[in-house]
Design a protein around this motif. Structure first.
Motif, mmCIF file in Angstrom:
data_model
loop_
_atom_site.group_PDB
_atom_site.id
_atom_site.type_symbol
_atom_site.label_atom_id
_atom_site.label_comp_id
_atom_site.label_asym_id
_atom_site.label_seq_id
_atom_site.Cartn_x
_atom_site.Cartn_y
_atom_site.Cartn_z
ATOM 1 N N SER A 156 0.908 -1.177 0.025
ATOM 2 C CA SER A 156 0.210 -0.064 0.017
ATOM 3 C C SER A 156 0.838 1.303 -0.036
ATOM 4 O O SER A 156 0.450 2.145 0.015
ATOM 5 N N GLN A 213 -1.041 4.877 -0.737
ATOM 6 C CA GLN A 213 -1.029 5.731 0.440
ATOM 7 C C GLN A 213 -0.354 7.181 0.283
ATOM 8 O O GLN A 213 -0.683 8.169 0.406
ATOM 9 N N MET A 228 -7.775 2.146 4.279
ATOM 10 C CA MET A 228 -7.485 1.035 3.974
ATOM 11 C C MET A 228 -8.346 -0.035 4.337
ATOM 12 O O MET A 228 -8.235 -1.072 4.292
ATOM 13 N N SER A 251 -4.087 3.725 9.241
ATOM 14 C CA SER A 251 -2.651 3.627 8.543
ATOM 15 C C SER A 251 -2.210 5.054 8.094
ATOM 16 O O SER A 251 -2.862 6.090 8.761
#
Length: 258
Positions: free
Chosen positions: A121, A125, A206, A211
């Motif tokens: 990710s 992100q 997420m 996160s």
């Protein structure tokens, strides 16, 4: 809002130092620095805060050998917070890292437990956080920068205002229009996060767990809550069915200040 603690270590144990700048109240307020504080707390790393007033930032960072966060077009370095000093891996040669993205990458690389970038990710992100900084938060600047200047200690207000050209929007139609532009960004992001309702909680970027992206977004919320509690946060907490309050609550346990 935040829980204050003394350092989680003895005076002889090296800890990470987070450089932050204070407001009028004892609460941290700057969103880029909150993002790093969230990560430190989430990863349960020992750290302490070194407070630096706005007008002392450049001199302080130069004195500790911090790298500049950017360079002006004329070649002059720019020194901004956050900065961390990490003596825990090598006390004789501590690592000094500037800039929220660099610090986040550093902490994820060298302190991988409790990752803020779930596997696979990191790219998406990072793109989301870039969107938060460069698109989502932009309409907030005409409102929040002047309010942030007023929320600083008196000694810091003139240099901050000069640096950020902080001209306050007076109450009235111009300010209401500015808040409407902010709401359009919140509405759009809410519609995107709604896509997670089918296979997530509809709050976290997420899916189910907080996160890096959530910390970047919640940092903006805390900026508004601290510097515009009545004109700003009072509005936003009611928007989009209370979504932003729910995100704040998801992040609450990582709001400690050491």
């Amino acid at each position: 809002m935040s829980r204050y603690h003394t350092s989680r270590s003895s005076s002889t144990t090296p800890v990470i130092i987070l450089y932050d700048t204070p407001g009028h109240s004892p609460q941290p307020w700057a969103p880029n620095i909150w993002r790093i504080r969230f990560i430190l707390n989430y990863k349960r790393l020992r750290y302490r805060t070194q407070w630096v007033e706005f007008q002392d930032i450049e001199a302080t960072l130069r004195s500790i050998g911090a790298p500049p966060s950017s360079v002006r077009s004329d070649g002059r370095p720019v020194y901004t917070l956050p900065v961390i000093v990490d003596p825990t891996r090598n006390s004789s040669r501590p690592e000094i890292i500037s800039g929220p993205s660099n610090i986040a990458e550093y902490m994820e690389t060298f302190y991988p437990a409790r990752p803020v970038f779930p596997e696979g990710s990191r790219a998406v992100q990072s793109l989301f956080v870039h969107y938060i900084q460069e698109v989502f938060a932009k309409p907030l600047l005409p409102i929040m920068v002047p309010l942030s200047a007023k929320g600083l200690p008196p000694r810091s207000q003139p240099p901050f205002s000069h640096s950020h050209a902080a001209d306050a929007l007076p109450p009235g139609p111009h300010r209401e229009r500015a808040w409407q532009l902010v709401k359009e960004q919140f509405d759009f992001l809410s519609s995107i996060l709604d896509k997670n309702v089918q296979d997530g909680d509809g709050v976290c970027v997420m899916g189910h767990s907080v996160s890096y992206a959530d910390f970047a977004l919640c940092s903006v919320l805390l900026w508004i809550e601290n510097m515009a509690p009545h004109d700003g946060w009072a509005r936003i907490r009611e928007w989009n069915g209370g979504r932003w309050v729910r995100l704040r609550e998801k992040c609450r346990e990582y709001m400690d200040v050491y």
